[in-house]
Scaffold this motif. Structure first.
Motif, short mmCIF file in Angstrom:
data_model
loop_
_atom_site.label_atom_id
_atom_site.label_comp_id
_atom_site.label_asym_id
_atom_site.label_seq_id
_atom_site.Cartn_x
_atom_site.Cartn_y
_atom_site.Cartn_z
N UNK A 135 20.44 -2.28 -25.92
CA UNK A 135 19.02 -2.27 -25.53
C UNK A 135 18.41 -3.64 -25.82
N UNK A 136 18.61 -4.55 -24.88
CA UNK A 136 18.06 -5.90 -25.06
C UNK A 136 16.54 -5.91 -24.99
N UNK A 137 15.95 -4.91 -24.33
CA UNK A 137 14.50 -4.81 -24.32
C UNK A 137 13.95 -4.65 -25.73
N UNK A 138 14.64 -3.87 -26.58
CA UNK A 138 14.19 -3.68 -27.95
C UNK A 138 14.29 -4.98 -28.75
N UNK A 139 15.29 -5.80 -28.42
CA UNK A 139 15.48 -7.06 -29.13
C UNK A 139 14.51 -8.14 -28.67
N UNK A 140 13.90 -7.95 -27.49
CA UNK A 140 12.94 -8.92 -26.96
C UNK A 140 11.60 -8.71 -27.65
N UNK A 141 11.52 -9.09 -28.91
CA UNK A 141 10.38 -8.75 -29.76
C UNK A 141 9.08 -9.39 -29.27
N UNK A 142 9.14 -10.54 -28.63
CA UNK A 142 7.92 -11.18 -28.14
C UNK A 142 7.66 -10.92 -26.67
N UNK A 143 8.50 -10.09 -26.05
CA UNK A 143 8.33 -9.66 -24.66
C UNK A 143 8.19 -10.84 -23.70
N UNK A 144 9.08 -11.83 -23.86
CA UNK A 144 9.05 -12.98 -22.95
C UNK A 144 10.20 -12.94 -21.94
N UNK A 145 10.95 -11.82 -21.91
CA UNK A 145 11.99 -11.66 -20.92
C UNK A 145 13.32 -12.27 -21.28
N UNK A 146 13.48 -12.68 -22.53
CA UNK A 146 14.78 -13.21 -22.97
C UNK A 146 14.97 -12.90 -24.45
N UNK A 147 16.22 -12.94 -24.88
CA UNK A 147 16.55 -12.68 -26.28
C UNK A 147 17.01 -13.98 -26.91
N UNK A 148 16.24 -14.49 -27.85
CA UNK A 148 16.58 -15.75 -28.52
C UNK A 148 16.01 -15.75 -29.94
N UNK A 149 16.11 -16.88 -30.59
CA UNK A 149 15.71 -16.94 -32.01
C UNK A 149 14.22 -16.66 -32.19
N UNK A 150 13.43 -16.88 -31.13
CA UNK A 150 12.00 -16.60 -31.24
C UNK A 150 11.73 -15.12 -31.50
N UNK A 151 12.64 -14.25 -31.07
CA UNK A 151 12.45 -12.82 -31.30
C UNK A 151 12.63 -12.47 -32.78
N UNK A 152 13.61 -13.10 -33.43
CA UNK A 152 13.79 -12.88 -34.87
C UNK A 152 12.56 -13.38 -35.63
N UNK A 153 12.05 -14.54 -35.21
CA UNK A 153 10.85 -15.09 -35.86
C UNK A 153 9.65 -14.16 -35.64
N UNK A 154 9.55 -13.59 -34.45
CA UNK A 154 8.45 -12.68 -34.16
C UNK A 154 8.50 -11.45 -35.07
N UNK A 155 9.68 -10.89 -35.28
CA UNK A 155 9.81 -9.73 -36.16
C UNK A 155 9.42 -10.09 -37.59
N UNK A 156 9.89 -11.25 -38.07
CA UNK A 156 9.56 -11.69 -39.43
C UNK A 156 8.06 -11.95 -39.57
N UNK A 157 7.45 -12.49 -38.52
CA UNK A 157 6.01 -12.72 -38.56
C UNK A 157 5.24 -11.42 -38.66
N UNK A 158 5.71 -10.41 -37.94
CA UNK A 158 5.07 -9.09 -38.03
C UNK A 158 5.22 -8.50 -39.43
N UNK A 159 6.39 -8.65 -40.02
CA UNK A 159 6.66 -8.04 -41.32
C UNK A 159 6.00 -8.76 -42.48
N UNK A 160 5.97 -10.10 -42.43
CA UNK A 160 5.60 -10.86 -43.63
C UNK A 160 4.43 -11.82 -43.44
N UNK A 161 3.96 -12.02 -42.22
CA UNK A 161 2.89 -13.00 -42.00
C UNK A 161 1.65 -12.38 -41.36
N UNK A 162 1.59 -11.06 -41.37
CA UNK A 162 0.41 -10.36 -40.85
C UNK A 162 0.05 -10.81 -39.44
N UNK A 163 1.06 -10.96 -38.60
CA UNK A 163 0.82 -11.39 -37.23
C UNK A 163 0.50 -10.23 -36.28
N UNK A 164 0.40 -9.04 -36.82
CA UNK A 164 0.00 -7.90 -36.00
C UNK A 164 1.18 -7.21 -35.36
#
Length: 457
Positions: free
Chosen positions: A401-430
């Motif tokens: 399910x690559x859609x689930x891994x596309x955390x920033x919903x930009x249509x691709x799976x890359x390191x920005x998705x891991x950063x987006x998840x960490x931002x949600x968890x630890x940086x109050x990014x919503x």
């Protein structure tokens, strides 16, 4: 997924409040426009199946007129209900009858109002609210003949209370059910809170009974309803018991044909949330709602979700961008999906067509390892998928399910998705983009897919 979205008008304060599919596969939308300058006019737009404009019509004079609902009539034309001001200066409920091309046949003041439709007898039934001398607001129902001339008028609601209708439904016994909002409650007569109310009215306009629903600890707003085989589903907004002025939840209540409450549900989109309309859909109900953020300038987006017959959510999706305010007012069921009418920032009429692929797999964004939660392990899973050895089991799991891994919903799976998840968890990014926190499908058109996602099956 969103098949298309269109805007109409946009020169001033324009808003779509009702949409219906027409027999040619297109749509008719009713609302109001201020494009002519002072005051407002009833606005009617006819489109083809893809939302392209075929014609537009405006009705009214130099005063403030507007359309709240539109329905197809048996002669192939339309009936539009709203508010208007007569040449004499009298303000009241407005009903306009048109032919199939939107040309006005006749119009009446004091018939119609917030909502109306053609009756089985060939006339029209409409409801609105009127202010009385004691300051109270009461529901006014007008039953008219084929020419819009009143047959009877009914006034409902206790003195000293506030009552507003949102839906009127004809029932098999020839009577009507009016749903809306009230400040009267039989078990709490001194309270000034608001409740959802359902009133049963006979074919002659006599009130048979009324029932209220909602949270006893806070206001329950709204009251738009649809009839289903075994009763009614009514939607609005309420709270979870916490008296937070910056928060409300979408509220859905199911009642049977005797108006006994069967279940009620709250759905939180993390803002000031209002369910505005509901349609029956096979084995369940589809609800359109709006989320307003009380803190940021991001003032609104449209939520669409389906419940089964027990009130359990089946899927959910969101339409909107951080740069705009999208407001939903009406939803209609069409073949293969749903069409919504509303406004874009209250400056243009907005219509959105959703085409629902029932074979599309539901998922939760950010839950890349499909363990029913979003945590640091999901960020690690994305990194393992991108950079781990070929034998790393995370590669196969994330690929399901690559859609689930596309955390920033930009249509691709890359390191920005891991950063987006960490931002949600630890940086109050919503929260992450929808579907997040609940199962849903991806409405973004991209090259990713979801083949399987066990927590949502």
């Amino acid at each position: 997924q969103t098949t298309w979205s269109r805007t109409y008008g946009g020169a001033s304060w324009d808003e779509g409040l009702s949409v219906q599919q027409t027999t040619d596969g297109g749509y008719v939308i009713a609302g109001h426009t201020h494009a002519a300058g002072e005051g407002g006019n009833v606005y009617l737009v006819k489109t083809n199946a893809t939302g392209d404009t075929l014609w537009t019509r405006t009705y009214g004079g130099t005063q403030d007129d507007g359309g709240n609902s539109v329905q197809l009539t048996s002669d192939g034309g339309y009936v539009v209900c709203g508010f208007g001001i007569a040449a004499s200066g009298e303000a009241g409920m407005l009903i306009i009858k048109t032919d199939a091309l939107g040309h006005e046949i006749w119009s009446r003041i004091s018939s119609g109002g917030c909502t109306c439709h053609e009756t089985s007898a060939g006339g029209y039934i409409g409801a609105d609210s009127i202010r009385r001398e004691d300051g109270s607001w009461k529901i006014k129902v007008v039953n008219s003949d084929v020419n819009g001339d009143p047959l009877w008028v009914g006034i409902y609601g206790d003195d000293g209370t506030a009552n507003h209708p949102y839906s009127i439904i004809e029932v098999p016994d020839g009577g009507y059910v009016v749903t809306g909002q009230t400040s009267e409650h039989p078990s709490n007569p001194l309270a000034m809170q608001r409740y959802i109310v359902a009133r049963k009215i006979s074919s002659e306009g006599e009130e048979v009974c009324s029932y209220t629903y909602g949270n006893p600890f806070c206001d329950t707003h709204g009251g738009t309803a649809t009839a289903v085989a075994d009763g009614y589903v009514i939607v609005g907004s309420s709270c979870d018991g916490e008296l937070d002025p910056f928060s409300s939840d979408m509220y859905v209540v199911k009642v049977n044909n005797q108006f006994e409450e069967q279940w009620a549900r709250l759905f939180d989109a993390h803002g000031i949330d209002v369910a505005v309309d509901v349609v029956g859909d096979g084995d369940g109900y589809v609800i359109a709602g709006v989320r307003h953020d009380p803190i940021t300038e991001y003032s609104g987006d449209i939520h669409l979700f389906k419940l089964d017959s027990t009130g359990t959510q089946q899927w959910a999706t969101v339409f909107g961008t951080p740069q705009e305010s999208e407001i939903a007012s009406s939803i209609t069921k069409v073949r293969g999906g749903y069409t919504l009418a509303g406004s874009l920032g209250y400056t243009a009429v907005l219509v959105v067509k959703f085409e629902w692929d029932t074979n599309q797999v539901a998922f939760v964004r950010g839950d890349t390892n499909a363990d029913s939660k979003v945590d640091i392990a999901d960020a690690v899973s994305v990194l393992s998928y991108l950079f781990g050895p070929a034998e790393d089991p995370s590669k196969a799991k994330v690929a399901e399910c690559l859609d689930a891994a596309d955390a920033n919903d930009d249509g691709k799976t890359d390191i920005a998705d891991a950063i987006k998840i960490l931002g949600h968890l630890f940086a109050a990014e919503g929260p992450l983009p929808a579907p997040f926190g609940e199962c849903g499908i991806d409405v973004t058109v991209d090259g990713l897919d979801c083949l399987s996602f066990a927590p949502c099956q």
